[in-house]
Scaffold this active site. Sequence first.
Site, PDB file in Angstrom:
ATOM      1  N   LYS A  95       0.753   7.116   4.647  1.00 34.76           N
ATOM      2  CA  LYS A  95       0.347   5.734   4.555  1.00 34.76           C
ATOM      3  C   LYS A  95      -0.479   5.370   5.803  1.00 34.76           C
ATOM      4  O   LYS A  95      -0.652   4.162   6.013  1.00 34.76           O
ATOM      5  CB  LYS A  95       1.794   4.816   4.351  1.00 34.76           C
ATOM      6  CG  LYS A  95       2.458   5.090   2.953  1.00 34.76           C
ATOM      7  CD  LYS A  95       3.181   4.120   2.791  1.00 34.76           C
ATOM      8  CE  LYS A  95       5.034   4.220   2.926  1.00 34.76           C
ATOM      9  NZ  LYS A  95       5.661   3.216   2.661  1.00 34.76           N
ATOM     10  N   ARG A 147      15.583  -2.080  -0.163  1.00 31.01           N
ATOM     11  CA  ARG A 147      14.260  -2.023  -1.073  1.00 31.01           C
ATOM     12  C   ARG A 147      14.814  -2.141  -2.576  1.00 31.01           C
ATOM     13  O   ARG A 147      15.566  -1.585  -3.015  1.00 31.01           O
ATOM     14  CB  ARG A 147      13.229  -0.777  -0.630  1.00 31.01           C
ATOM     15  CG  ARG A 147      13.198  -0.710   0.945  1.00 31.01           C
ATOM     16  CD  ARG A 147      12.254  -1.786   1.333  1.00 31.01           C
ATOM     17  NE  ARG A 147      11.060  -2.141   0.576  1.00 31.01           N
ATOM     18  CZ  ARG A 147       9.939  -1.309   0.763  1.00 31.01           C
ATOM     19  NH1 ARG A 147       9.891  -0.498   1.830  1.00 31.01           N
ATOM     20  NH2 ARG A 147       9.027  -1.213   0.231  1.00 31.01           N
ATOM     21  N   ASN A 164       7.479   2.455  -2.403  1.00 31.71           N
ATOM     22  CA  ASN A 164       8.490   1.787  -3.093  1.00 31.71           C
ATOM     23  C   ASN A 164       8.295   2.071  -4.553  1.00 31.71           C
ATOM     24  O   ASN A 164       9.291   2.183  -5.661  1.00 31.71           O
ATOM     25  CB  ASN A 164       8.771   0.481  -2.728  1.00 31.71           C
ATOM     26  CG  ASN A 164      10.301   0.056  -2.831  1.00 31.71           C
ATOM     27  OD1 ASN A 164      11.275   0.890  -2.505  1.00 31.71           O
ATOM     28  ND2 ASN A 164      10.737  -1.177  -3.413  1.00 31.71           N
ATOM     29  N   PRO A 167       0.909  -1.261   0.118  1.00 33.07           N
ATOM     30  CA  PRO A 167      -0.075   0.142   0.208  1.00 33.07           C
ATOM     31  C   PRO A 167       0.868   1.325  -0.022  1.00 33.07           C
ATOM     32  O   PRO A 167       1.861   1.452   0.764  1.00 33.07           O
ATOM     33  CB  PRO A 167      -0.750   0.026   1.260  1.00 33.07           C
ATOM     34  CG  PRO A 167      -0.487  -1.491   1.885  1.00 33.07           C
ATOM     35  CD  PRO A 167       0.589  -1.852   1.201  1.00 33.07           C
ATOM     36  N   GLU A 168       0.523   2.100  -1.127  1.00 32.31           N
ATOM     37  CA  GLU A 168       1.586   3.357  -0.862  1.00 32.31           C
ATOM     38  C   GLU A 168       0.344   4.546  -0.687  1.00 32.31           C
ATOM     39  O   GLU A 168      -0.913   4.086  -0.355  1.00 32.31           O
ATOM     40  CB  GLU A 168       1.866   3.667  -2.331  1.00 32.31           C
ATOM     41  CG  GLU A 168       2.925   2.685  -2.712  1.00 32.31           C
ATOM     42  CD  GLU A 168       4.178   3.208  -3.378  1.00 32.31           C
ATOM     43  OE1 GLU A 168       4.400   4.186  -3.865  1.00 32.31           O
ATOM     44  OE2 GLU A 168       4.789   2.071  -4.296  1.00 32.31           O
TER      45      GLU A 168
END
Length: 268
Positions: free
Chosen positions: A49, A251, A166, A2-3
């Site tokens: 977020k 990441r 990301n 989830p962004e």
Amino acid sequence: MPEGDTVFKLAAYLGPALHGRELLPDSTVAGARATLAGRRIGEVFAHGKHLFIELDDACLLRSHLGMWGSWHAYAPGEVWLKPARQASIVLDIGERVFVCFNALQVEVMRSAGVRRRLLGKLLGPDLLQPSPRFDDIVTRARGLLDGSTPIADVMLDQRVATGIGNVYKSEVLFVGACHPRAALGELSDDALLGLYREAARLLAGNVGRGPRITRRAMDEAGELWVYGRTAQPCLRCDQRIVSARLGRRQRSTFWCPGCQPATDSAQG
Ligand SMILES: [Zn+2]
């Protein structure tokens, strides 16, 4: 994962369903002693977020989905798709039960003014709000982080600005022609501002329904410039997209060596 735009959509979905509703006795928050039963739900909103659900006793229920969290809606008596022990939040409003599974963080926040404190200190300006304070973002980045911090980490730091996850990290750095290993100290304020303005523009373009899109060319080449496109040709310069696990939390990061040339600190 989830962004910011996903959480924004979630708030837009949960808000109308929950606003003004009273919580029934089955409602719970994992790890919280206070019972939710009998409380009425106020505003539901996203900040970066984080999802916030206001309760009528001036408490705020905060949740962060992390990598694995998700919200489900069930009819009364319907069998849940995940085990009850994975439920982080259960909001039973009678004709429907909303369950948040496997959240990274859940918390019932009590003290007055907590919203202001949280939004002001813990989290940077929300890139999904109209007119975010970009000058504040630059000040936060310079004040909070060492000059050697790679920009890929700066972009993900929610204390600097909230909303970039990301996927957007790689996309914004591509659009801004910035190598993901470039050090914060090497970037001018204008360059930083440009990246965050671009991030806000991309996020704002994705708050409606539909898939996440950062590229809007009318062709079939795809909706993302670099994310997930390792070894495929760059859609601008034809060089092969490369990827690596970068930064403090390793990441996945994608970039085009042609469009995003390495700086002194970004060799290799
Ligand atoms: Zn390229």
